[in-house]
Design a protein around this motif. Structure first.
Motif, mmCIF file in Angstrom:
data_model
loop_
_atom_site.group_PDB
_atom_site.id
_atom_site.type_symbol
_atom_site.label_atom_id
_atom_site.label_comp_id
_atom_site.label_asym_id
_atom_site.label_seq_id
_atom_site.Cartn_x
_atom_site.Cartn_y
_atom_site.Cartn_z
ATOM 1 N N VAL A 105 0.746 -1.968 0.120
ATOM 2 C CA VAL A 105 -0.047 -0.255 0.013
ATOM 3 C C VAL A 105 0.940 1.251 -0.362
ATOM 4 O O VAL A 105 0.557 1.821 -0.499
ATOM 5 N N ALA A 106 2.434 1.228 0.910
ATOM 6 C CA ALA A 106 3.022 2.413 1.148
ATOM 7 C C ALA A 106 3.702 2.346 -0.652
ATOM 8 O O ALA A 106 3.706 3.316 -0.903
ATOM 9 N N ALA A 107 3.948 1.745 -1.654
ATOM 10 C CA ALA A 107 4.404 1.983 -2.204
ATOM 11 C C ALA A 107 3.568 2.413 -3.292
ATOM 12 O O ALA A 107 3.982 3.397 -4.259
ATOM 13 N N GLY A 108 2.253 1.415 -3.359
ATOM 14 C CA GLY A 108 1.204 2.082 -4.568
ATOM 15 C C GLY A 108 0.897 3.991 -3.863
ATOM 16 O O GLY A 108 1.133 4.986 -5.188
ATOM 17 N N TRP A 109 1.059 3.922 -2.499
ATOM 18 C CA TRP A 109 0.719 5.483 -2.333
ATOM 19 C C TRP A 109 1.793 6.372 -3.292
ATOM 20 O O TRP A 109 0.907 7.298 -2.758
ATOM 21 N N ARG A 110 3.286 5.462 -2.734
ATOM 22 C CA ARG A 110 4.283 6.609 -3.274
ATOM 23 C C ARG A 110 4.178 7.218 -4.706
ATOM 24 O O ARG A 110 4.072 8.561 -5.370
ATOM 25 N N THR A 111 3.895 5.893 -5.681
ATOM 26 C CA THR A 111 3.694 6.815 -6.933
ATOM 27 C C THR A 111 2.389 7.029 -6.815
ATOM 28 O O THR A 111 1.441 7.414 -8.571
ATOM 29 N N HIS A 112 1.195 7.307 -6.404
ATOM 30 C CA HIS A 112 0.310 7.517 -6.962
ATOM 31 C C HIS A 112 -0.947 8.732 -5.933
ATOM 32 O O HIS A 112 -1.792 8.664 -5.452
ATOM 33 N N GLN A 113 0.199 9.602 -4.866
ATOM 34 C CA GLN A 113 -0.481 11.090 -4.184
ATOM 35 C C GLN A 113 -1.707 11.682 -5.352
ATOM 36 O O GLN A 113 -2.283 12.454 -3.891
ATOM 37 N N HIS A 114 -1.120 11.940 -6.741
ATOM 38 C CA HIS A 114 -1.961 12.331 -6.648
ATOM 39 C C HIS A 114 -3.571 12.091 -6.660
ATOM 40 O O HIS A 114 -4.593 12.945 -7.475
ATOM 41 N N TRP A 115 -3.813 10.690 -6.339
ATOM 42 C CA TRP A 115 -5.149 9.837 -7.383
ATOM 43 C C TRP A 115 -6.062 10.927 -6.509
ATOM 44 O O TRP A 115 -6.148 10.485 -5.324
ATOM 45 N N ARG A 116 -7.280 10.784 -7.325
ATOM 46 C CA ARG A 116 -8.617 11.541 -6.102
ATOM 47 C C ARG A 116 -9.502 10.446 -6.801
ATOM 48 O O ARG A 116 -9.523 10.012 -8.352
ATOM 49 N N ILE A 117 -10.806 10.596 -6.071
ATOM 50 C CA ILE A 117 -11.867 10.321 -6.140
ATOM 51 C C ILE A 117 -12.674 11.066 -6.289
ATOM 52 O O ILE A 117 -13.586 11.796 -5.359
ATOM 53 N N GLY A 118 -13.722 11.365 -7.959
ATOM 54 C CA GLY A 118 -13.954 12.149 -7.552
ATOM 55 C C GLY A 118 -15.266 11.890 -7.632
ATOM 56 O O GLY A 118 -16.751 10.985 -7.276
ATOM 57 N N ALA A 119 -16.671 13.050 -7.207
ATOM 58 C CA ALA A 119 -18.116 12.958 -7.377
ATOM 59 C C ALA A 119 -18.981 13.533 -7.797
ATOM 60 O O ALA A 119 -19.009 15.215 -8.327
ATOM 61 N N THR A 120 -19.736 13.251 -8.465
ATOM 62 C CA THR A 120 -21.249 13.162 -9.299
ATOM 63 C C THR A 120 -21.726 13.949 -8.324
ATOM 64 O O THR A 120 -22.091 15.074 -9.675
ATOM 65 N N GLY A 121 -22.647 13.441 -7.045
ATOM 66 C CA GLY A 121 -23.757 13.987 -6.840
ATOM 67 C C GLY A 121 -24.736 14.126 -7.440
ATOM 68 O O GLY A 121 -25.654 13.946 -7.200
ATOM 69 N N LEU A 122 -24.742 12.802 -8.299
ATOM 70 C CA LEU A 122 -25.667 12.628 -8.644
ATOM 71 C C LEU A 122 -26.064 11.337 -8.512
ATOM 72 O O LEU A 122 -25.480 10.295 -9.125
ATOM 73 N N VAL A 123 -26.949 10.573 -7.917
ATOM 74 C CA VAL A 123 -27.365 8.887 -7.403
ATOM 75 C C VAL A 123 -27.737 8.389 -8.778
ATOM 76 O O VAL A 123 -26.907 7.284 -9.069
ATOM 77 N N MET A 124 -28.648 8.536 -9.453
ATOM 78 C CA MET A 124 -29.496 7.546 -10.301
ATOM 79 C C MET A 124 -28.830 6.966 -11.423
ATOM 80 O O MET A 124 -28.524 6.172 -11.923
ATOM 81 N N GLU A 125 -27.455 8.277 -11.408
ATOM 82 C CA GLU A 125 -26.655 8.647 -12.943
ATOM 83 C C GLU A 125 -25.863 7.342 -12.551
ATOM 84 O O GLU A 125 -25.374 6.147 -13.549
ATOM 85 N N SER A 126 -25.242 7.038 -11.069
ATOM 86 C CA SER A 126 -24.782 5.499 -10.952
ATOM 87 C C SER A 126 -26.042 4.305 -10.708
ATOM 88 O O SER A 126 -25.016 3.064 -10.894
ATOM 89 N N LEU A 127 -26.652 4.733 -9.820
ATOM 90 C CA LEU A 127 -27.199 4.065 -9.481
ATOM 91 C C LEU A 127 -28.209 2.494 -10.083
ATOM 92 O O LEU A 127 -27.811 1.551 -10.100
ATOM 93 N N VAL A 128 -28.395 3.443 -11.825
ATOM 94 C CA VAL A 128 -29.078 2.674 -12.719
ATOM 95 C C VAL A 128 -28.191 1.087 -12.937
ATOM 96 O O VAL A 128 -28.229 0.314 -13.848
ATOM 97 N N PRO A 129 -27.086 1.697 -13.584
ATOM 98 C CA PRO A 129 -26.343 1.111 -14.199
ATOM 99 C C PRO A 129 -25.142 -0.063 -13.475
ATOM 100 O O PRO A 129 -24.850 -0.926 -13.634
ATOM 101 N N SER A 130 -25.350 0.611 -12.744
ATOM 102 C CA SER A 130 -24.512 -0.313 -10.694
ATOM 103 C C SER A 130 -25.516 -1.800 -10.929
ATOM 104 O O SER A 130 -25.223 -2.658 -10.726
ATOM 105 N N ILE A 131 -26.669 -0.940 -10.937
ATOM 106 C CA ILE A 131 -28.149 -2.226 -10.620
ATOM 107 C C ILE A 131 -28.024 -3.590 -12.108
ATOM 108 O O ILE A 131 -27.888 -4.523 -12.011
#
Length: 311
Positions: A105-131
């Motif tokens: 995990v530390a090795a991954g973090w050293r090379t991906h410290q700028h990786w971010r998780i985005g948030a659409t703020g739109l639930v149904m947009e994600s829920l329908v295809p996830s189902i």
């Protein structure tokens, strides 16, 4: 923001080296997703149904000057531009993440410290295809979602005709789709019943973006047919939840197991390995796979999660 001939624009300077294509990759449901297109130039086009109406957002990174330029059209254009920083991970705070429990995990973090998780703020947009992705291959699910949008969605606003960009159908439209049409789309009755139930609750489900993630998880899983896996998939994308782990995924536990232990493991074992990283277990799983060993390819291929950073 500026407004020209119905087009709104915004220039945003992120506080870190933002990579929009990487952050937005989880929002794309296969290469043929009609709601999101990626160009070789680096521009990403998204069609979305915002609380103010349909919108098209074009995200154009300019890494040489550290800027991201957004262009938007449609009734929801201003909303889309307001949300653009969060969509690209501005609300994701990894500063408290500690990667010292496992060297991988530390090795991954050293090379991906700028990786971010985005948030659409739109639930149904994600829920329908996830189902639609429950217990089927990625190819099957992506095909069903693509046909659902093409047959029942609407063209995205703005100059996007050549891209064939489409907006996902409204929850009301999806809830009215008859059973025979779902079969024509390649969706089994169990999934279609869950989708219809969720769409009938659409307005209340959209409000979970205002709640703590624990309550959001509870409300999602109160829907019959929505379990741990589906809730996590939605919270990752709509809420940007760094603690969401897709337990029950066909691949994830074994990928984490090989990254950290060099063998296949169960969901229970994965939960034990990730527990020290709470409330950022999802980030820890991603970093483990980025810094650890890769599982040998064998057995049937199924849907591959797209919410992980590339190695």
């Amino acid at each position: 923001m500026a407004l020209t001939d119905g087009e709104r624009t915004r220039t945003w300077r992120p506080a870190w080296p933002c990579a929009p294509a990487q952050v937005l990759r989880p929002q794309r449901r296969g290469a043929g997703d009609p709601t999101q297109r990626h160009e070789e130039s680096g521009r990403i086009w998204r069609a979305m149904r915002t609380p103010l109406g349909p919108a098209t957002l074009c995200v154009h990174p300019r890494p040489a000057v550290g800027e991201v330029v957004g262009r938007a059209w449609g009734p929801g254009a201003e909303w889309a531009l307001d949300r653009m920083p969060a969509l690209l991970g501005a609300d994701d705070d990894p500063s408290s993440f500690e990667a010292h429990h496992h060297p991988e995990v530390a090795a991954g973090w050293r090379t991906h410290q700028h990786w971010r998780i985005g948030a659409t703020g739109l639930v149904m947009e994600s829920l329908v295809p996830s189902i639609l992705e429950q217990k089927v291959t990625g190819k099957q699910a992506f095909g069903s979602f693509r046909e659902l949008v093409r047959r029942h969605g609407e063209p995205a606003p703005g100059p996007v005709g050549a891209l064939r960009l489409m907006v996902q159908p409204t929850p009301e439209t999806i809830a009215a789709i008859p059973s025979w049409e779902w079969l024509r789309l390649g969706v089994q009755p169990a999934q279609s019943r869950t989708v219809v139930t969720a769409c009938r609750l659409g307005p209340s489900l959209e409000r979970i973006t205002e709640l703590p993630v624990e309550e959001a998880d509870r409300r999602l899983r109160s829907i019959r047919g929505v379990g741990v896996w589906t809730s996590a998939e939605v919270r990752q994308r709509a809420l940007g939840d760094p603690d969401a782990v897709s337990f029950g995924d066909y691949h994830l536990a074994n990928w984490v197991g090989w990254a950290l232990l060099g063998r296949d493991i169960t969901d229970d074992e994965m939960a034990e390995l990730l527990e020290p990283y709470r409330p950022q277990r999802g980030r820890a799983a991603a970093m483990a796979m980025a810094g650890g060993r890769t599982r040998p390819r064998r057995g049937p291929r199924m849907s591959v999660p797209t919410h992980l950073p590339t190695r």
